[in-house]
Design a protein around this motif. Structure first.
Motif, PDB file in Angstrom:
ATOM      1  N   ALA A 262     -45.021  25.153  44.092  1.00 47.73           N
ATOM      2  CA  ALA A 262     -45.134  24.598  45.447  1.00 47.73           C
ATOM      3  C   ALA A 262     -43.763  24.186  45.964  1.00 47.73           C
ATOM      4  CB  ALA A 262     -46.087  23.404  45.442  1.00 47.73           C
ATOM      5  N   GLY A 263     -42.952  23.597  45.077  1.00 53.55           N
ATOM      6  CA  GLY A 263     -41.588  23.230  45.464  1.00 53.55           C
ATOM      7  C   GLY A 263     -40.734  24.448  45.758  1.00 53.55           C
ATOM      8  N   ARG A 264     -40.994  25.493  45.015  1.00 52.72           N
ATOM      9  CA  ARG A 264     -40.248  26.734  45.249  1.00 52.72           C
ATOM     10  C   ARG A 264     -40.574  27.307  46.626  1.00 52.72           C
ATOM     11  NH1 ARG A 264     -39.911  31.595  40.751  1.00 52.72           N
ATOM     12  NH2 ARG A 264     -38.378  32.879  41.851  1.00 52.72           N
ATOM     13  N   LEU A 265     -41.849  27.235  47.011  1.00 51.81           N
ATOM     14  CA  LEU A 265     -42.227  27.693  48.353  1.00 51.81           C
ATOM     15  C   LEU A 265     -41.536  26.848  49.411  1.00 51.81           C
ATOM     16  CD1 LEU A 265     -43.950  29.448  50.259  1.00 51.81           C
ATOM     17  CD2 LEU A 265     -45.779  27.751  50.011  1.00 51.81           C
ATOM     18  N   TYR A 266     -41.462  25.530  49.173  1.00 47.58           N
ATOM     19  CA  TYR A 266     -40.814  24.631  50.130  1.00 47.58           C
ATOM     20  C   TYR A 266     -39.336  24.984  50.293  1.00 47.58           C
ATOM     21  CZ  TYR A 266     -39.179  20.349  52.365  1.00 47.58           C
ATOM     22  OH  TYR A 266     -38.604  19.455  53.238  1.00 47.58           O
ATOM     23  N   ARG A 267     -38.681  25.327  49.186  1.00 51.42           N
ATOM     24  CA  ARG A 267     -37.249  25.648  49.243  1.00 51.42           C
ATOM     25  C   ARG A 267     -36.990  27.021  49.845  1.00 51.42           C
ATOM     26  NH1 ARG A 267     -37.721  23.840  43.978  1.00 51.42           N
ATOM     27  NH2 ARG A 267     -37.456  25.974  43.226  1.00 51.42           N
ATOM     28  N   GLU A 268     -37.777  28.011  49.434  1.00 52.03           N
ATOM     29  CA  GLU A 268     -37.475  29.393  49.809  1.00 52.03           C
ATOM     30  C   GLU A 268     -38.222  29.853  51.062  1.00 52.03           C
ATOM     31  OE1 GLU A 268     -38.223  31.831  46.407  1.00 52.03           O
ATOM     32  OE2 GLU A 268     -36.850  30.721  45.108  1.00 52.03           O
ATOM     33  N   LYS A 269     -39.442  29.352  51.228  1.00 55.35           N
ATOM     34  CA  LYS A 269     -40.271  29.729  52.391  1.00 55.35           C
ATOM     35  C   LYS A 269     -40.377  31.241  52.541  1.00 55.35           C
ATOM     36  CE  LYS A 269     -37.864  26.768  54.895  1.00 55.35           C
ATOM     37  NZ  LYS A 269     -37.407  25.813  53.853  1.00 55.35           N
ATOM     38  N   THR A 270     -40.706  31.930  51.441  1.00 55.92           N
ATOM     39  CA  THR A 270     -40.832  33.384  51.453  1.00 55.92           C
ATOM     40  C   THR A 270     -42.242  33.796  51.040  1.00 55.92           C
ATOM     41  OG1 THR A 270     -40.134  33.599  49.133  1.00 55.92           O
ATOM     42  CG2 THR A 270     -38.403  33.661  50.831  1.00 55.92           C
ATOM     43  N   SER A 271     -42.617  35.021  51.389  1.00 56.65           N
ATOM     44  CA  SER A 271     -43.924  35.547  50.994  1.00 56.65           C
ATOM     45  C   SER A 271     -44.015  35.695  49.478  1.00 56.65           C
ATOM     46  CB  SER A 271     -44.157  36.909  51.668  1.00 56.65           C
ATOM     47  OG  SER A 271     -44.282  36.748  53.072  1.00 56.65           O
ATOM     48  N   LYS A 272     -42.893  36.033  48.850  1.00 57.91           N
ATOM     49  CA  LYS A 272     -42.882  36.173  47.393  1.00 57.91           C
ATOM     50  C   LYS A 272     -43.199  34.835  46.730  1.00 57.91           C
ATOM     51  CE  LYS A 272     -39.927  37.423  43.478  1.00 57.91           C
ATOM     52  NZ  LYS A 272     -38.572  37.864  43.056  1.00 57.91           N
ATOM     53  N   ALA A 273     -42.590  33.776  47.210  1.00 57.08           N
ATOM     54  CA  ALA A 273     -42.846  32.444  46.651  1.00 57.08           C
ATOM     55  C   ALA A 273     -44.291  32.017  46.887  1.00 57.08           C
ATOM     56  CB  ALA A 273     -41.888  31.429  47.258  1.00 57.08           C
ATOM     57  N   ALA A 274     -44.838  32.372  48.048  1.00 55.16           N
ATOM     58  CA  ALA A 274     -46.226  32.035  48.360  1.00 55.16           C
ATOM     59  C   ALA A 274     -47.188  32.775  47.433  1.00 55.16           C
ATOM     60  CB  ALA A 274     -46.530  32.378  49.818  1.00 55.16           C
ATOM     61  N   LYS A 275     -46.891  34.044  47.168  1.00 55.98           N
ATOM     62  CA  LYS A 275     -47.759  34.814  46.275  1.00 55.98           C
ATOM     63  C   LYS A 275     -47.703  34.262  44.858  1.00 55.98           C
ATOM     64  CE  LYS A 275     -49.265  39.527  45.511  1.00 55.98           C
ATOM     65  NZ  LYS A 275     -49.075  40.947  45.915  1.00 55.98           N
ATOM     66  N   GLN A 276     -46.528  33.846  44.428  1.00 58.94           N
ATOM     67  CA  GLN A 276     -46.394  33.240  43.104  1.00 58.94           C
ATOM     68  C   GLN A 276     -47.172  31.933  43.012  1.00 58.94           C
ATOM     69  OE1 GLN A 276     -42.091  33.113  42.847  1.00 58.94           O
ATOM     70  NE2 GLN A 276     -41.992  35.004  41.628  1.00 58.94           N
ATOM     71  N   LEU A 277     -47.161  31.154  44.090  1.00 63.94           N
ATOM     72  CA  LEU A 277     -47.933  29.917  44.119  1.00 63.94           C
ATOM     73  C   LEU A 277     -49.425  30.213  44.061  1.00 63.94           C
ATOM     74  CD1 LEU A 277     -48.323  26.887  44.434  1.00 63.94           C
ATOM     75  CD2 LEU A 277     -48.107  27.188  46.924  1.00 63.94           C
ATOM     76  N   MET A 278     -49.864  31.233  44.767  1.00 66.91           N
ATOM     77  CA  MET A 278     -51.273  31.603  44.728  1.00 66.91           C
ATOM     78  C   MET A 278     -51.707  31.948  43.308  1.00 66.91           C
ATOM     79  SD  MET A 278     -53.520  34.375  44.465  1.00 66.91           S
ATOM     80  CE  MET A 278     -52.606  35.846  44.950  1.00 66.91           C
ATOM     81  N   LEU A 279     -50.896  32.741  42.610  1.00 69.10           N
ATOM     82  CA  LEU A 279     -51.213  33.111  41.230  1.00 69.10           C
ATOM     83  C   LEU A 279     -51.183  31.887  40.319  1.00 69.10           C
ATOM     84  CD1 LEU A 279     -49.147  36.431  40.998  1.00 69.10           C
ATOM     85  CD2 LEU A 279     -51.640  36.200  41.192  1.00 69.10           C
TER      86      LEU A 279
END
Length: 299
Positions: A262-279
């Protein structure tokens, strides 16, 4: 029942494939996993016949919700890449056949769950109603659809406990809250990396409609709530639902992993980070349920 298009020859493999797609087989199985985990947590003695009924009724319940959802959204599904090949927009099933299947699954689902106990059937019926009549139409109108959809989505985990005990209390309520909070980061992550595709269908899935810092912050906050609620049974205040400190540490480690992504999504704000968070969210809820069940049976 022929689930193929009119005038086409009956084909068992293709009909089975259509059935699996229109009932969202993989999603339905994951929901059943939650229900079975809830049952194992609530049961003093495992009744495999009741467990069988829970699986049959649970699949029918979730399958019916998905069938009606796809009937309502068939024209919008045709606009999106990830859904345009579903049976209805692709023309492999006609609306009438899908509707008959949905009604059949609803009757079977509620009937089988009623055979377990009336409270289980009631929650099953509420789940179908909220998913089809509230969540589905709201998806194209407001981001609050995720909040509404979190209610039927959180029912399966607690449904298993209710099936095992025939009653509702703090224990199934806690299971409900765990899965309720979990759904926000899970579905917002999906809404993030599928943002462009959802936009084609006019779906509003992100809390503020944008893939920005505000959305990412809300995702992170709900991950915190999910982890905190998951640890409440360690405190011994949730009745028969108890988690030993050792298992609490394991759940805490899972939570740190969830918060990392979740923190990674906050920092990067990318679709790749979002998909990783979903998994990561899928791994979190699955492993959490396994830890809860194993903890009960080894302590």
């Amino acid at each position: 029942m022929n689930l193929s298009v009119p005038h086409s020859s009956y084909n068992v493999p293709s009909s089975l494939r259509n059935f699996k797609e229109i009932t969202k087989f993989r999603l339905s199985i994951s929901v059943l996993f939650s229900s079975v985990a809830g049952y194992l947590l609530g049961a003093d003695n495992i009744d495999f016949f009741v467990l069988f009924l829970l699986c049959v009724g649970g699949y029918a319940m979730v399958g019916a919700s998905n069938v009606f959802n796809q009937i309502v959204e068939r024209d919008l599904d045709a606009l999106m890449d990830r859904t345009k090949n579903r049976p209805l927009p692709a023309g492999r099933i006609c609306v009438r056949s899908a509707f008959v299947l949905g009604v059949f699954l609803t009757i079977v689902g509620i009937g089988v769950l009623y055979a377990i106990n009336p409270i289980t059937a009631m929650f099953g019926a509420i789940s179908i109603f909220m998913y089809v009549s509230l969540y589905t139409p709201l998806k194209t109108k407001t981001p609050l659809s995720v909040f509404v959809g979190a209610f039927p989505g959180a029912i399966p985990f607690m449904l298993g406990w209710v099936a095992a005990t025939g009653s509702f209390g703090i224990e199934p309520g806690t299971l409900f809250m765990i899965q309720f909070f979990w759904q926000f980061p899970h579905f917002w992550a999906i809404g993030w990396f599928l943002f462009d595709d959802y936009k084609k269908g006019g779906f509003f899935m992100l809390p503020n409609g944008k893939r920005d810092k505000g959305t990412a912050m809300q995702v992170f906050l709900y991950c915190i709530w999910t982890v905190l609620v998951s640890l409440i049974p360690v405190l011994g205040i949730t009745g028969k639902l108890y988690l030993t400190p050792y298992s609490g540490v394991l759940v805490g480690i899972l939570g740190i992993g969830l918060l990392y992504y979740a923190g990674r999504l906050y920092r990067e704000k990318t679709s790749k980070a979002a998909k990783q968070l979903m998994l990561a969210s899928v791994s979190y809820i699955t492993l959490l349920q396994i830890i809860y069940v194993v903890d009960k049976f080894i302590r």
